[in-house]
Design an enzyme around this catalytic site. Structure first.
Site, PDB file in Angstrom:
ATOM      1  N   ASP A  19       0.649  -1.010   0.448  1.00 54.60           N
ATOM      2  CA  ASP A  19      -0.197   0.145  -0.019  1.00 54.60           C
ATOM      3  C   ASP A  19       1.034   1.195  -0.196  1.00 54.60           C
ATOM      4  O   ASP A  19       1.654   1.407   0.817  1.00 54.60           O
ATOM      5  CB  ASP A  19      -0.803  -0.084   1.189  1.00 54.60           C
ATOM      6  CG  ASP A  19      -1.961   1.216   1.293  1.00 54.60           C
ATOM      7  OD1 ASP A  19      -2.213   2.139   0.771  1.00 54.60           O
ATOM      8  OD2 ASP A  19      -2.478   0.967   2.356  1.00 54.60           O
TER       9      ASP A  19
ATOM     10  N   HIS B  36      -0.456   4.466   0.123  1.00 58.75           N
ATOM     11  CA  HIS B  36      -1.397   4.955   0.888  1.00 58.75           C
ATOM     12  C   HIS B  36      -0.913   6.167   0.433  1.00 58.75           C
ATOM     13  O   HIS B  36      -2.103   7.657   0.954  1.00 58.75           O
ATOM     14  CB  HIS B  36      -0.909   5.049   2.462  1.00 58.75           C
ATOM     15  CG  HIS B  36      -2.035   4.933   3.172  1.00 58.75           C
ATOM     16  ND1 HIS B  36      -1.542   6.004   4.108  1.00 58.75           N
ATOM     17  CD2 HIS B  36      -2.176   4.523   4.180  1.00 58.75           C
ATOM     18  CE1 HIS B  36      -2.905   6.101   4.952  1.00 58.75           C
ATOM     19  NE2 HIS B  36      -3.674   4.719   4.967  1.00 58.75           N
TER      20      HIS B  36
ATOM     21  N   GLU C 259      -0.563  -0.613  -4.289  1.00 59.47           N
ATOM     22  CA  GLU C 259      -2.432   0.199  -3.551  1.00 59.47           C
ATOM     23  C   GLU C 259      -1.914   1.638  -3.426  1.00 59.47           C
ATOM     24  O   GLU C 259      -1.599   1.678  -2.913  1.00 59.47           O
ATOM     25  CB  GLU C 259      -3.330  -0.210  -2.422  1.00 59.47           C
ATOM     26  CG  GLU C 259      -4.354   0.135  -1.826  1.00 59.47           C
ATOM     27  CD  GLU C 259      -4.881  -0.375  -1.338  1.00 59.47           C
ATOM     28  OE1 GLU C 259      -5.660   0.285   0.095  1.00 59.47           O
ATOM     29  OE2 GLU C 259      -4.869  -1.128  -0.301  1.00 59.47           O
TER      30      GLU C 259
ATOM     31  N   GLU D 292     -10.262   3.709  -2.619  1.00 56.04           N
ATOM     32  CA  GLU D 292     -10.746   3.735  -1.049  1.00 56.04           C
ATOM     33  C   GLU D 292     -11.228   4.979  -0.899  1.00 56.04           C
ATOM     34  O   GLU D 292     -12.257   5.252  -0.320  1.00 56.04           O
ATOM     35  CB  GLU D 292      -9.811   2.938   0.036  1.00 56.04           C
ATOM     36  CG  GLU D 292      -8.343   4.155   0.148  1.00 56.04           C
ATOM     37  CD  GLU D 292      -7.447   3.317   0.836  1.00 56.04           C
ATOM     38  OE1 GLU D 292      -7.566   3.995   2.225  1.00 56.04           O
ATOM     39  OE2 GLU D 292      -6.977   2.703   0.733  1.00 56.04           O
TER      40      GLU D 292
ATOM     41  N   ASP E 257     -15.133   1.545  -1.013  1.00 55.79           N
ATOM     42  CA  ASP E 257     -15.414   0.756   0.602  1.00 55.79           C
ATOM     43  C   ASP E 257     -17.250   0.558   0.817  1.00 55.79           C
ATOM     44  O   ASP E 257     -17.457   1.541   0.455  1.00 55.79           O
ATOM     45  CB  ASP E 257     -14.664   1.973   1.288  1.00 55.79           C
ATOM     46  CG  ASP E 257     -14.729   1.387   2.781  1.00 55.79           C
ATOM     47  OD1 ASP E 257     -15.834   0.993   3.644  1.00 55.79           O
ATOM     48  OD2 ASP E 257     -13.523   1.109   2.986  1.00 55.79           O
TER      49      ASP E 257
ATOM     50  N   HIS F 210     -12.244  -2.285  -0.072  1.00 55.83           N
ATOM     51  CA  HIS F 210     -11.945  -1.876   1.309  1.00 55.83           C
ATOM     52  C   HIS F 210     -12.213  -1.910   2.594  1.00 55.83           C
ATOM     53  O   HIS F 210     -13.002  -1.106   2.641  1.00 55.83           O
ATOM     54  CB  HIS F 210     -11.138  -0.618   1.466  1.00 55.83           C
ATOM     55  CG  HIS F 210     -10.224   0.337   1.639  1.00 55.83           C
ATOM     56  ND1 HIS F 210     -11.271   0.865   2.288  1.00 55.83           N
ATOM     57  CD2 HIS F 210      -8.998   0.336   2.521  1.00 55.83           C
ATOM     58  CE1 HIS F 210     -10.214   1.486   3.719  1.00 55.83           C
ATOM     59  NE2 HIS F 210      -9.020   1.465   2.629  1.00 55.83           N
TER      60      HIS F 210
END
Length: 381
Positions: free
Chosen positions: A183, A185, A209, A235, A257, A284
Protein backbone atom coordinates in the site's frame (compact mmCIF):
# COMPACT_ATOMS: atom_id res chain seq x y z
CA UNK A 1 -43.84 -1.88 6.69
CA UNK A 2 -42.56 1.60 7.61
CA UNK A 3 -39.34 3.00 9.02
CA UNK A 4 -39.95 4.41 12.49
CA UNK A 5 -36.44 5.12 13.79
CA UNK A 6 -32.89 5.82 12.63
CA UNK A 7 -30.27 5.75 15.38
CA UNK A 8 -26.48 6.09 15.28
CA UNK A 9 -23.85 4.91 17.76
CA UNK A 10 -20.24 6.08 18.12
CA UNK A 11 -18.38 2.90 19.09
CA UNK A 12 -14.69 2.41 19.77
CA UNK A 13 -12.18 2.18 18.29
CA UNK A 14 -13.27 4.53 15.46
CA UNK A 15 -16.58 3.31 14.08
CA UNK A 16 -20.14 4.60 13.66
CA UNK A 17 -23.04 2.14 13.56
CA UNK A 18 -26.57 2.83 12.34
CA UNK A 19 -29.76 1.04 13.46
CA UNK A 20 -32.96 1.36 11.43
CA UNK A 21 -36.14 0.22 13.18
CA UNK A 22 -39.49 -0.62 11.57
CA UNK A 23 -43.09 -0.75 12.77
CA UNK A 24 -43.04 -4.55 12.32
CA UNK A 25 -40.06 -5.03 14.62
CA UNK A 26 -37.53 -5.88 11.89
CA UNK A 27 -34.22 -4.09 12.50
CA UNK A 28 -31.37 -3.40 10.10
CA UNK A 29 -27.78 -2.43 10.89
CA UNK A 30 -25.25 -0.46 8.87
CA UNK A 31 -21.87 1.21 9.29
CA UNK A 32 -21.82 4.80 7.97
CA UNK A 33 -18.48 6.39 8.82
CA UNK A 34 -15.61 8.46 7.56
CA UNK A 35 -12.58 7.65 9.68
CA UNK A 36 -11.79 10.76 11.71
CA UNK A 37 -15.10 12.40 10.78
CA UNK A 38 -17.58 10.06 12.45
CA UNK A 39 -19.48 12.85 14.20
CA UNK A 40 -19.89 14.71 10.91
CA UNK A 41 -21.33 11.63 9.22
CA UNK A 42 -23.59 11.12 12.23
CA UNK A 43 -25.10 14.54 11.60
CA UNK A 44 -25.59 13.69 7.93
CA UNK A 45 -27.39 10.45 8.83
CA UNK A 46 -29.67 12.45 11.13
CA UNK A 47 -30.49 14.81 8.26
CA UNK A 48 -31.19 11.90 5.90
CA UNK A 49 -33.47 10.32 8.49
CA UNK A 50 -35.97 13.08 7.70
CA UNK A 51 -36.33 11.43 4.30
CA UNK A 52 -36.52 7.91 5.72
CA UNK A 53 -39.03 8.10 8.57
CA UNK A 54 -42.41 6.79 7.44
CA UNK A 55 -41.04 5.23 4.23
CA UNK A 56 -41.10 1.60 3.12
CA UNK A 57 -37.60 0.20 3.86
CA UNK A 58 -37.93 -2.32 1.03
CA UNK A 59 -37.89 0.44 -1.58
CA UNK A 60 -34.09 0.45 -1.36
CA UNK A 61 -33.29 1.80 -4.81
CA UNK A 62 -35.85 4.60 -4.62
CA UNK A 63 -34.56 5.66 -1.19
CA UNK A 64 -30.98 5.53 -2.48
CA UNK A 65 -31.88 7.80 -5.40
CA UNK A 66 -33.66 10.28 -3.17
CA UNK A 67 -30.90 10.37 -0.54
CA UNK A 68 -28.13 10.89 -3.09
CA UNK A 69 -29.88 13.34 -5.41
CA UNK A 70 -32.64 15.29 -3.69
CA UNK A 71 -30.29 17.67 -1.88
CA UNK A 72 -29.16 19.27 -5.17
CA UNK A 73 -25.49 19.17 -4.09
CA UNK A 74 -24.27 15.64 -4.63
CA UNK A 75 -21.40 13.34 -3.80
CA UNK A 76 -18.49 13.72 -1.43
CA UNK A 77 -17.16 11.49 1.31
CA UNK A 78 -19.62 12.51 4.03
CA UNK A 79 -22.86 12.14 2.06
CA UNK A 80 -21.72 8.99 0.26
CA UNK A 81 -20.69 7.39 3.56
CA UNK A 82 -23.92 8.32 5.33
CA UNK A 83 -25.91 6.84 2.45
CA UNK A 84 -23.65 3.77 2.47
CA UNK A 85 -24.43 2.84 6.06
CA UNK A 86 -28.14 3.45 5.63
CA UNK A 87 -28.11 1.37 2.46
CA UNK A 88 -26.45 -1.53 4.32
CA UNK A 89 -29.16 -1.38 6.98
CA UNK A 90 -31.94 -1.37 4.38
CA UNK A 91 -30.49 -4.44 2.67
CA UNK A 92 -30.19 -6.08 6.09
CA UNK A 93 -33.92 -5.47 6.64
CA UNK A 94 -34.78 -6.75 3.15
CA UNK A 95 -32.91 -9.99 3.75
CA UNK A 96 -34.53 -10.52 7.12
CA UNK A 97 -38.01 -9.88 5.73
CA UNK A 98 -37.41 -12.35 2.91
CA UNK A 99 -35.56 -14.78 5.20
CA UNK A 100 -32.55 -14.82 2.87
CA UNK A 101 -28.96 -13.58 2.93
CA UNK A 102 -28.39 -10.43 0.92
CA UNK A 103 -26.22 -12.25 -1.62
CA UNK A 104 -29.27 -14.29 -2.64
CA UNK A 105 -31.16 -11.07 -3.28
CA UNK A 106 -28.26 -9.92 -5.48
CA UNK A 107 -28.66 -12.89 -7.81
CA UNK A 108 -27.32 -15.73 -5.72
CA UNK A 109 -23.82 -16.85 -4.79
CA UNK A 110 -21.12 -17.43 -7.37
CA UNK A 111 -18.68 -18.89 -4.80
CA UNK A 112 -18.84 -20.82 -1.55
CA UNK A 113 -16.08 -19.03 0.34
CA UNK A 114 -14.27 -15.73 0.14
CA UNK A 115 -10.52 -15.28 0.34
CA UNK A 116 -9.44 -12.65 2.86
CA UNK A 117 -6.17 -10.94 3.62
CA UNK A 118 -4.69 -9.69 6.86
CA UNK A 119 -2.77 -6.54 7.68
CA UNK A 120 0.90 -6.33 8.69
CA UNK A 121 2.62 -3.06 9.47
CA UNK A 122 5.54 -2.94 7.08
CA UNK A 123 7.52 -0.38 9.06
CA UNK A 124 10.73 -2.42 9.20
CA UNK A 125 11.89 -5.48 7.23
CA UNK A 126 12.43 -7.55 10.38
CA UNK A 127 8.89 -6.77 11.54
CA UNK A 128 7.49 -7.73 8.14
CA UNK A 129 9.03 -11.20 8.27
CA UNK A 130 7.89 -11.79 11.84
CA UNK A 131 4.35 -10.56 11.28
CA UNK A 132 3.91 -12.50 8.04
CA UNK A 133 5.06 -15.64 9.83
CA UNK A 134 2.39 -15.02 12.47
CA UNK A 135 -0.27 -14.52 9.82
CA UNK A 136 0.80 -17.65 7.98
CA UNK A 137 0.56 -19.60 11.23
CA UNK A 138 -2.99 -18.26 11.61
CA UNK A 139 -3.85 -19.67 8.18
CA UNK A 140 -3.70 -16.56 6.00
CA UNK A 141 -2.16 -16.87 2.55
CA UNK A 142 -2.24 -13.15 1.79
CA UNK A 143 -1.32 -9.94 3.62
CA UNK A 144 -1.05 -6.22 2.92
CA UNK A 145 1.58 -3.85 4.26
CA UNK A 146 2.59 -0.22 4.01
CA UNK A 147 5.39 0.58 1.59
CA UNK A 148 6.94 3.35 3.65
CA UNK A 149 6.58 6.05 6.22
CA UNK A 150 6.35 9.68 5.10
CA UNK A 151 8.29 10.22 1.88
CA UNK A 152 9.42 13.45 0.28
CA UNK A 153 8.64 14.37 -3.34
CA UNK A 154 12.03 13.02 -4.45
CA UNK A 155 13.06 10.23 -2.10
CA UNK A 156 16.62 9.50 -1.07
CA UNK A 157 18.39 6.34 -2.17
CA UNK A 158 18.05 5.07 1.39
CA UNK A 159 14.27 5.59 1.36
CA UNK A 160 13.92 3.79 -1.96
CA UNK A 161 16.06 0.91 -0.74
CA UNK A 162 14.02 0.61 2.45
CA UNK A 163 10.82 0.07 0.45
CA UNK A 164 12.47 -2.60 -1.67
CA UNK A 165 13.94 -4.25 1.43
CA UNK A 166 10.45 -4.57 2.93
CA UNK A 167 9.16 -6.22 -0.21
CA UNK A 168 12.12 -8.61 -0.36
CA UNK A 169 11.56 -9.53 3.29
CA UNK A 170 7.89 -10.17 2.61
CA UNK A 171 8.60 -12.41 -0.37
CA UNK A 172 11.24 -14.35 1.55
CA UNK A 173 8.86 -14.82 4.50
CA UNK A 174 6.04 -16.03 2.24
CA UNK A 175 7.98 -17.94 -0.34
CA UNK A 176 6.53 -18.29 -3.84
CA UNK A 177 3.10 -19.50 -2.76
CA UNK A 178 1.82 -16.56 -0.68
CA UNK A 179 0.61 -13.13 -1.75
CA UNK A 180 1.51 -9.75 -0.33
CA UNK A 181 0.13 -6.40 -1.43
CA UNK A 182 1.96 -3.12 -0.95
CA UNK A 183 0.00 0.00 0.00
CA UNK A 184 1.59 3.25 -1.18
CA UNK A 185 -1.27 5.00 0.69
CA UNK A 186 -0.96 8.14 -1.44
CA UNK A 187 2.36 8.87 0.34
CA UNK A 188 4.45 8.24 -2.77
CA UNK A 189 4.81 10.94 -5.42
CA UNK A 190 4.55 10.11 -9.10
CA UNK A 191 8.31 10.50 -9.45
CA UNK A 192 8.98 8.09 -6.58
CA UNK A 193 6.35 5.64 -7.81
CA UNK A 194 7.98 5.51 -11.26
CA UNK A 195 11.29 4.66 -9.59
CA UNK A 196 9.84 2.12 -7.17
CA UNK A 197 7.53 0.03 -9.33
CA UNK A 198 10.24 -1.44 -11.60
CA UNK A 199 12.40 -2.18 -8.54
CA UNK A 200 9.55 -4.03 -6.83
CA UNK A 201 8.65 -6.17 -9.84
CA UNK A 202 11.06 -8.99 -8.99
CA UNK A 203 9.27 -9.60 -5.67
CA UNK A 204 5.95 -10.11 -7.54
CA UNK A 205 3.56 -8.15 -5.29
CA UNK A 206 -0.09 -9.19 -5.50
CA UNK A 207 -0.84 -5.55 -6.27
CA UNK A 208 0.35 -2.05 -5.39
CA UNK A 209 -2.42 0.00 -3.80
CA UNK A 210 -3.07 3.72 -4.22
CA UNK A 211 0.22 4.57 -5.95
CA UNK A 212 -1.10 8.09 -6.46
CA UNK A 213 -3.51 10.32 -4.60
CA UNK A 214 -7.12 10.03 -5.80
CA UNK A 215 -7.03 13.50 -7.35
CA UNK A 216 -4.03 12.42 -9.44
CA UNK A 217 -5.83 9.70 -11.37
CA UNK A 218 -5.10 11.43 -14.68
CA UNK A 219 -1.44 10.42 -14.21
CA UNK A 220 -2.16 6.71 -13.79
CA UNK A 221 -1.69 5.70 -17.47
CA UNK A 222 1.90 6.91 -17.62
CA UNK A 223 2.65 5.34 -14.25
CA UNK A 224 1.29 1.96 -15.24
CA UNK A 225 3.25 2.07 -18.47
CA UNK A 226 6.38 1.95 -16.33
CA UNK A 227 5.51 -1.36 -14.63
CA UNK A 228 3.73 -4.68 -15.03
CA UNK A 229 2.67 -4.81 -11.36
CA UNK A 230 -1.15 -4.83 -11.00
CA UNK A 231 -2.37 -1.46 -9.73
CA UNK A 232 -5.23 -1.15 -7.24
CA UNK A 233 -7.07 1.97 -6.14
CA UNK A 234 -10.46 3.25 -5.04
CA UNK A 235 -10.81 3.52 -1.27
CA UNK A 236 -11.23 7.30 -1.67
CA UNK A 237 -13.55 7.13 -4.68
CA UNK A 238 -17.26 7.22 -3.91
CA UNK A 239 -19.26 6.45 -7.05
CA UNK A 240 -19.13 4.62 -10.36
CA UNK A 241 -18.65 7.98 -12.04
CA UNK A 242 -15.44 8.50 -10.06
CA UNK A 243 -14.29 4.96 -10.82
CA UNK A 244 -14.78 5.32 -14.58
CA UNK A 245 -11.57 7.31 -15.31
CA UNK A 246 -9.30 5.00 -13.29
CA UNK A 247 -10.85 1.95 -14.92
CA UNK A 248 -10.29 3.56 -18.31
CA UNK A 249 -6.69 4.15 -17.23
CA UNK A 250 -6.27 0.41 -16.81
CA UNK A 251 -6.22 -0.38 -13.09
CA UNK A 252 -6.33 -4.10 -12.34
CA UNK A 253 -8.16 -3.96 -9.00
CA UNK A 254 -11.03 -1.69 -7.92
CA UNK A 255 -11.24 -1.09 -4.17
CA UNK A 256 -14.49 0.66 -3.26
CA UNK A 257 -15.34 0.76 0.43
CA UNK A 258 -18.83 -0.48 1.36
CA UNK A 259 -19.01 2.19 4.10
CA UNK A 260 -17.95 5.03 1.80
CA UNK A 261 -19.00 4.33 -1.78
CA UNK A 262 -22.78 4.36 -1.45
CA UNK A 263 -23.19 0.98 0.24
CA UNK A 264 -24.19 -2.34 -1.24
CA UNK A 265 -26.27 -0.72 -3.98
CA UNK A 266 -23.49 1.39 -5.47
CA UNK A 267 -20.60 -1.02 -4.91
CA UNK A 268 -22.55 -3.68 -6.76
CA UNK A 269 -22.75 -1.30 -9.72
CA UNK A 270 -19.07 -0.38 -9.43
CA UNK A 271 -18.22 -4.09 -9.54
CA UNK A 272 -20.21 -4.53 -12.74
CA UNK A 273 -18.55 -1.49 -14.29
CA UNK A 274 -15.13 -2.87 -13.31
CA UNK A 275 -15.97 -6.19 -14.94
CA UNK A 276 -16.50 -4.46 -18.28
CA UNK A 277 -12.88 -3.25 -18.06
CA UNK A 278 -11.48 -6.62 -16.99
CA UNK A 279 -10.78 -5.34 -13.47
CA UNK A 280 -11.29 -7.30 -10.26
CA UNK A 281 -13.10 -6.21 -7.10
CA UNK A 282 -11.28 -6.15 -3.74
CA UNK A 283 -13.39 -4.08 -1.33
CA UNK A 284 -11.51 -1.83 1.07
CA UNK A 285 -12.51 -2.61 4.67
CA UNK A 286 -10.28 -1.66 7.62
CA UNK A 287 -13.48 -0.98 9.59
CA UNK A 288 -15.95 -2.84 11.78
CA UNK A 289 -18.06 -5.98 11.62
CA UNK A 290 -21.05 -4.50 9.82
CA UNK A 291 -18.92 -3.09 7.01
CA UNK A 292 -17.21 -6.46 6.64
CA UNK A 293 -20.52 -8.32 6.64
CA UNK A 294 -21.86 -6.03 3.91
CA UNK A 295 -18.66 -6.49 1.89
CA UNK A 296 -18.92 -10.27 2.09
CA UNK A 297 -22.50 -10.25 0.82
CA UNK A 298 -21.33 -8.39 -2.30
CA UNK A 299 -18.28 -10.65 -2.62
CA UNK A 300 -20.33 -13.83 -2.68
CA UNK A 301 -22.50 -12.53 -5.53
CA UNK A 302 -19.79 -10.83 -7.64
CA UNK A 303 -18.14 -12.81 -10.46
CA UNK A 304 -15.06 -10.57 -10.71
CA UNK A 305 -14.31 -10.55 -6.98
CA UNK A 306 -10.64 -11.06 -6.05
CA UNK A 307 -9.96 -10.81 -2.29
CA UNK A 308 -11.42 -9.13 0.81
CA UNK A 309 -9.69 -6.88 3.33
CA UNK A 310 -10.60 -7.35 7.01
CA UNK A 311 -9.47 -5.61 10.19
CA UNK A 312 -9.01 -8.33 12.81
CA UNK A 313 -5.95 -7.31 14.82
CA UNK A 314 -5.23 -4.21 12.74
CA UNK A 315 -3.24 -1.51 14.53
CA UNK A 316 -6.24 0.85 14.67
CA UNK A 317 -8.15 -1.57 16.90
CA UNK A 318 -6.62 -0.60 20.22
CA UNK A 319 -9.55 -0.73 22.64
CA UNK A 320 -11.97 -2.93 20.69
CA UNK A 321 -11.61 -5.34 17.80
CA UNK A 322 -13.65 -6.70 14.92
CA UNK A 323 -15.57 -9.35 16.86
CA UNK A 324 -16.44 -7.41 20.01
CA UNK A 325 -19.93 -6.25 18.99
CA UNK A 326 -21.23 -9.55 17.64
CA UNK A 327 -23.45 -12.04 19.43
CA UNK A 328 -21.82 -14.88 17.48
CA UNK A 329 -18.27 -14.03 16.35
CA UNK A 330 -17.87 -17.40 14.61
CA UNK A 331 -19.53 -15.92 11.51
CA UNK A 332 -16.08 -14.49 10.77
CA UNK A 333 -14.17 -17.68 11.44
CA UNK A 334 -11.21 -17.49 9.05
CA UNK A 335 -9.94 -20.92 8.01
CA UNK A 336 -7.06 -21.40 5.56
CA UNK A 337 -7.35 -17.74 4.60
CA UNK A 338 -11.04 -17.94 3.71
CA UNK A 339 -14.42 -17.23 5.28
CA UNK A 340 -17.31 -19.55 4.48
CA UNK A 341 -20.57 -18.35 2.98
CA UNK A 342 -23.24 -17.59 5.53
CA UNK A 343 -26.86 -18.58 4.94
CA UNK A 344 -28.21 -16.39 7.76
CA UNK A 345 -30.69 -13.72 6.65
CA UNK A 346 -29.76 -10.15 5.90
CA UNK A 347 -26.12 -9.27 6.38
CA UNK A 348 -25.59 -12.60 8.16
CA UNK A 349 -24.58 -11.19 11.54
CA UNK A 350 -26.34 -10.50 14.83
CA UNK A 351 -25.19 -7.24 16.41
CA UNK A 352 -24.94 -7.18 20.20
CA UNK A 353 -27.18 -4.16 20.64
CA UNK A 354 -26.60 -3.89 24.39
CA UNK A 355 -22.83 -3.78 23.86
CA UNK A 356 -23.23 -1.15 21.14
CA UNK A 357 -25.40 1.06 23.34
CA UNK A 358 -22.90 0.77 26.21
CA UNK A 359 -20.05 1.68 23.87
CA UNK A 360 -21.93 4.72 22.58
CA UNK A 361 -22.20 6.09 26.13
CA UNK A 362 -18.42 6.46 26.02
CA UNK A 363 -18.07 7.19 22.30
CA UNK A 364 -14.79 8.13 20.66
CA UNK A 365 -13.05 11.03 18.96
CA UNK A 366 -10.61 9.17 16.73
CA UNK A 367 -8.41 11.25 14.42
CA UNK A 368 -5.78 10.21 11.94
CA UNK A 369 -2.22 11.30 12.68
CA UNK A 370 -0.79 14.55 11.37
CA UNK A 371 2.57 13.98 9.71
CA UNK A 372 5.18 16.55 8.73
CA UNK A 373 8.35 16.42 6.69
CA UNK A 374 11.70 17.35 8.32
CA UNK A 375 11.28 20.93 7.09
CA UNK A 376 7.94 21.24 8.90
CA UNK A 377 5.68 21.03 5.82
CA UNK A 378 2.63 18.76 5.62
CA UNK A 379 3.26 15.10 4.79
CA UNK A 380 0.70 12.64 3.45
CA UNK A 381 -0.38 9.97 5.92
Amino acid sequence: MKIISVETFLVAPRWLFCRIGTDEGVVGWGEPVVEGRAATVRTCVAELSEILIGQDPLRIEDLWQVMTKSGFYRGGAVLASAVAGIDQALWDIAGKVRKAPVHELLGGPVRDRVRVYSWVGGDEPAEVAEQISERRAAGFSAVKMNASNAMGPIASAAEISAVVDRAVAAREAFGPSGDFAIDFHGRVSRANARRLLPLLAETSPFFVEEPLLPEEGHMLPSLMAASNIPIATGERLFSRQEFLPVLQAGIAVAQPDLSHAGGISEVRRIATLAETFGASLAPHCPLGPIALAASLQVDFATPNFLIQEQSLGIHYNQSNDLLDYLVDPTVFAFADGYVERSTAPGLGIEVDEAAVRRADEIGHNWRGPLWRHPDGSFAEW
